[in-house]
Design a protein around this motif. Structure first.
Motif, PDB file in Angstrom:
ATOM      1  N   ALA A 106       0.837  -1.206   0.000  1.00  0.00           N
ATOM      2  CA  ALA A 106       0.000   0.000   0.000  1.00  0.00           C
ATOM      3  C   ALA A 106       0.865   1.246   0.000  1.00  0.00           C
ATOM      4  CB  ALA A 106      -0.898   0.024   1.235  1.00  0.00           C
ATOM      5  N   TYR A 107       0.341   2.290  -0.603  1.00  0.00           N
ATOM      6  CA  TYR A 107       0.883   3.645  -0.406  1.00  0.00           C
ATOM      7  C   TYR A 107       0.101   4.148   0.804  1.00  0.00           C
ATOM      8  CZ  TYR A 107       1.911   8.580  -1.600  1.00  0.00           C
ATOM      9  OH  TYR A 107       2.312   9.900  -1.595  1.00  0.00           O
ATOM     10  N   LYS A 108       0.637   3.821   1.975  1.00  0.00           N
ATOM     11  CA  LYS A 108      -0.167   3.849   3.191  1.00  0.00           C
ATOM     12  C   LYS A 108      -0.859   5.187   3.516  1.00  0.00           C
ATOM     13  CE  LYS A 108      -0.154   2.549   8.065  1.00  0.00           C
ATOM     14  NZ  LYS A 108       0.517   1.815   9.158  1.00  0.00           N
ATOM     15  N   PRO A 109      -0.134   6.316   3.549  1.00  0.00           N
ATOM     16  CA  PRO A 109      -0.850   7.543   3.935  1.00  0.00           C
ATOM     17  C   PRO A 109      -1.956   7.915   2.947  1.00  0.00           C
ATOM     18  CG  PRO A 109       1.397   8.040   3.210  1.00  0.00           C
ATOM     19  CD  PRO A 109       1.299   6.546   3.330  1.00  0.00           C
ATOM     20  N   MET A 110      -1.684   7.704   1.649  1.00  0.00           N
ATOM     21  CA  MET A 110      -2.720   8.027   0.667  1.00  0.00           C
ATOM     22  C   MET A 110      -3.857   7.017   0.719  1.00  0.00           C
ATOM     23  SD  MET A 110      -2.436   8.803  -3.412  1.00  0.00           S
ATOM     24  CE  MET A 110      -3.931   8.934  -4.407  1.00  0.00           C
ATOM     25  N   ALA A 111      -3.528   5.747   0.949  1.00  0.00           N
ATOM     26  CA  ALA A 111      -4.571   4.713   1.037  1.00  0.00           C
ATOM     27  C   ALA A 111      -5.535   5.047   2.173  1.00  0.00           C
ATOM     28  CB  ALA A 111      -3.939   3.338   1.244  1.00  0.00           C
ATOM     29  N   ILE A 112      -4.999   5.478   3.285  1.00  0.00           N
ATOM     30  CA  ILE A 112      -5.875   5.836   4.412  1.00  0.00           C
ATOM     31  C   ILE A 112      -6.726   7.057   4.058  1.00  0.00           C
ATOM     32  CG2 ILE A 112      -5.889   6.733   6.782  1.00  0.00           C
ATOM     33  CD1 ILE A 112      -3.579   4.769   7.373  1.00  0.00           C
ATOM     34  N   LYS A 113      -6.110   8.035   3.370  1.00  0.00           N
ATOM     35  CA  LYS A 113      -6.900   9.195   2.935  1.00  0.00           C
ATOM     36  C   LYS A 113      -8.041   8.795   2.008  1.00  0.00           C
ATOM     37  CE  LYS A 113      -5.160  13.084   1.409  1.00  0.00           C
ATOM     38  NZ  LYS A 113      -4.256  14.131   0.833  1.00  0.00           N
ATOM     39  N   MET A 114      -7.749   7.866   1.102  1.00  0.00           N
ATOM     40  CA  MET A 114      -8.791   7.423   0.153  1.00  0.00           C
ATOM     41  C   MET A 114      -9.872   6.621   0.882  1.00  0.00           C
ATOM     42  SD  MET A 114      -8.226   8.687  -2.849  1.00  0.00           S
ATOM     43  CE  MET A 114      -7.562  10.161  -2.087  1.00  0.00           C
ATOM     44  N   LEU A 115      -9.477   5.815   1.855  1.00  0.00           N
ATOM     45  CA  LEU A 115     -10.481   5.090   2.654  1.00  0.00           C
ATOM     46  C   LEU A 115     -11.373   6.083   3.406  1.00  0.00           C
ATOM     47  CD1 LEU A 115      -8.367   2.108   4.097  1.00  0.00           C
ATOM     48  CD2 LEU A 115     -10.088   2.012   2.264  1.00  0.00           C
ATOM     49  N   GLU A 116     -10.739   7.137   3.920  1.00  0.00           N
ATOM     50  CA  GLU A 116     -11.522   8.170   4.613  1.00  0.00           C
ATOM     51  C   GLU A 116     -12.496   8.856   3.653  1.00  0.00           C
ATOM     52  OE1 GLU A 116      -8.270   9.236   8.121  1.00  0.00           O
ATOM     53  OE2 GLU A 116      -8.312  10.424   6.283  1.00  0.00           O
ATOM     54  N   GLN A 142     -11.479   0.885  -6.919  1.00  0.00           N
ATOM     55  CA  GLN A 142     -11.270   1.961  -7.885  1.00  0.00           C
ATOM     56  C   GLN A 142     -10.181   2.942  -7.475  1.00  0.00           C
ATOM     57  OE1 GLN A 142     -15.145   3.687  -8.121  1.00  0.00           O
ATOM     58  NE2 GLN A 142     -15.935   2.157  -9.547  1.00  0.00           N
ATOM     59  N   ILE A 143     -10.172   3.329  -6.222  1.00  0.00           N
ATOM     60  CA  ILE A 143      -9.346   4.503  -5.889  1.00  0.00           C
ATOM     61  C   ILE A 143      -8.303   4.313  -4.796  1.00  0.00           C
ATOM     62  CG2 ILE A 143     -11.201   6.091  -6.566  1.00  0.00           C
ATOM     63  CD1 ILE A 143     -11.614   6.709  -3.556  1.00  0.00           C
ATOM     64  N   VAL A 144      -8.293   3.174  -4.114  1.00  0.00           N
ATOM     65  CA  VAL A 144      -7.358   3.067  -2.986  1.00  0.00           C
ATOM     66  C   VAL A 144      -6.030   2.456  -3.448  1.00  0.00           C
ATOM     67  CG1 VAL A 144      -6.996   2.134  -0.679  1.00  0.00           C
ATOM     68  CG2 VAL A 144      -9.279   2.876  -1.375  1.00  0.00           C
ATOM     69  N   PRO A 145      -4.918   3.195  -3.272  1.00  0.00           N
ATOM     70  CA  PRO A 145      -3.628   2.714  -3.775  1.00  0.00           C
ATOM     71  C   PRO A 145      -3.074   1.540  -2.958  1.00  0.00           C
ATOM     72  CG  PRO A 145      -3.355   4.828  -2.661  1.00  0.00           C
ATOM     73  CD  PRO A 145      -4.826   4.550  -2.697  1.00  0.00           C
ATOM     74  N   ILE A 146      -3.584   0.361  -3.304  1.00  0.00           N
ATOM     75  CA  ILE A 146      -3.119  -0.902  -2.727  1.00  0.00           C
ATOM     76  C   ILE A 146      -2.973  -1.873  -3.894  1.00  0.00           C
ATOM     77  CG2 ILE A 146      -3.724  -2.844  -1.217  1.00  0.00           C
ATOM     78  CD1 ILE A 146      -5.275  -0.904   0.539  1.00  0.00           C
ATOM     79  N   TRP A 147      -1.901  -2.665  -3.851  1.00  0.00           N
ATOM     80  CA  TRP A 147      -1.617  -3.590  -4.944  1.00  0.00           C
ATOM     81  C   TRP A 147      -1.385  -4.983  -4.417  1.00  0.00           C
ATOM     82  CZ3 TRP A 147       0.539   1.105  -4.019  1.00  0.00           C
ATOM     83  CH2 TRP A 147       0.167   2.141  -4.896  1.00  0.00           C
ATOM     84  N   LYS A 148      -1.754  -5.946  -5.263  1.00  0.00           N
ATOM     85  CA  LYS A 148      -1.704  -7.362  -4.897  1.00  0.00           C
ATOM     86  C   LYS A 148      -0.746  -8.081  -5.825  1.00  0.00           C
ATOM     87  CE  LYS A 148      -5.395  -9.893  -6.124  1.00  0.00           C
ATOM     88  NZ  LYS A 148      -6.785 -10.379  -5.989  1.00  0.00           N
TER      89      LYS A 148
END
Lengths: 157, 77, 157, 77
Positions: free
Chosen positions: A52-62, A118-124
């Motif tokens: 994850a791009y952690k800080p941005m992922a949390i922002k997108m989840l918010e 769609q929008i949360v920067p997490i990759w598998k």
């Protein structure tokens, strides 16, 4: 209260996420639990790795949380996503939504899951017997229709 | 100076997860072209851009101190 | 394996019900958790009491399970319902459905909940500040349209 | 003999959760009428019937040993 939107590198607890949305005025909690599936189109997965791009992922989840509260007033949502290496059947994501009534809980939960994809920067990254691959584009969009993911959610109305 | 963040296959192709480079004043698109040549990246095409943790347009001009993230198609959930 | 359909007079565990449906070939688990809501149409509930005709309730839950497996092949479902006295925010029912893919998990879960409210012999008694009442007919059917609850589920197709 | 089970408000009105009575050979409907008079029940109207744990029709004839459950509108979930 612990934070409603989180990225963790340790095993996820369903009770913990549900606890975050449990409120006296709500009678319905819908959860979605995404687990690591062994077979996809007949191909055997050995394990997965999530990054994850952690800080941005949390922002997108918010942001998804805000969208859900706007669309389903009175709802409370919590999302935790796992990162790191996961074995088969381990939990990758938990979404919990509480609402006063049932129907909205299911709808809001499903909406949140679509938006995560769609929008949360997490990759598998998939690990198979014969190789590995970072998986993109599970929604089978060959490119984002507007050049970038919709960050407002209009197409889900 | 700007900071460039790379993820997933881009990170593996480049062999690094971040690059600092003196590119303030140019567009995101120009940063992208530079990056592609510098690291011979094959997976930049469908990549999205975020500036300081918000999705941004490729024509935006980057400022000193910006953090530019290249975001391959996401696959969380 | 512990039984997939159960009626219990002690607090319910989400992890326990989810565990029953977790399978290597499934990537999606949708759960529904029904909790005791404090306010209904502005009226304050103090506590609830649930009563079940236990052997028949389990049979009806098993029937719902069969309907779900018929409609969503590859799905696994577990349902536990609480009986006895419940305080605000305590869990009355947990439905967990696992499926290979996400959409079916939500659909099957919602279907099961509708069916519980139609055919499973469980009753709820509300305790308010000014009295008590056994609540019937939450679906607001004044009488079962065919004289008895649909026990085949046709109307949900 | 048949066994009659009562639940929820029916149980409270009757003051008991089960009754054994010699009614084999009559219809469910006749059992219901008897029950209504015997206990002066007000809540039998929308009640469903189960015989031996399966929903049944009111015209069915009850047999010796049957368990007849009177099922008020359910409110689980």
């Amino acid at each position: 209260m612990s934070q409603l939107f989180d990225i963790k590198d340790t095993p996820l607890s369903i009770e913990e996420v549900v606890e975050k949305v449990t409120r006296r005025e709500c009678g319905a909690i819908a959860t979605f639990i995404g687990t690591v599936r062994e077979l996809t189109h007949g191909k055997r997965t050995l394990k997965l790795e999530y990054q994850a791009y952690k800080p941005m992922a949390i922002k997108m989840l918010e942001q998804i949380g805000q969208e859900v509260r706007d669309k389903w007033p009175g709802s409370t949502i919590a999302i935790t996503h796992r990162v790191g290496t996961l074995d088969i059947s381990e939990i990758a994501v938990i979404i919990a939504v509480s609402t006063p009534h049932r129907k909205a809980a299911y709808e809001a939960n499903e909406y949140a899951m679509e938006r995560i994809k769609q929008i949360v920067p997490i990759w598998k990254k998939e690990f198979w017997e014969d190789g590995t691959k970072w998986v993109g584009d599970q929604l089978e969009q060959t490119a984002y229709p507007e050049g970038k993911p919709s960050i407002k959610g209009e197409e889900n109305d | 100076m700007i900071k460039i963040l790379l993820f997933a296959e881009l990170q593996e192709e480049a062999g690094t997860d971040q690059v600092e480079v003196d590119k303030a004043g140019v567009t995101v698109n120009e940063v992208k072209s530079w990056l592609q040549k510098q690291y011979n990246l094959t997976a930049l095409e469908n990549t999205m851009i975020a500036i300081n943790e918000s999705y941004a347009d490729e024509n935006e001009v980057v400022k000193d101190g910006d953090v530019i993230a290249f975001i391959p198609p996401v696959s969380g959930g």
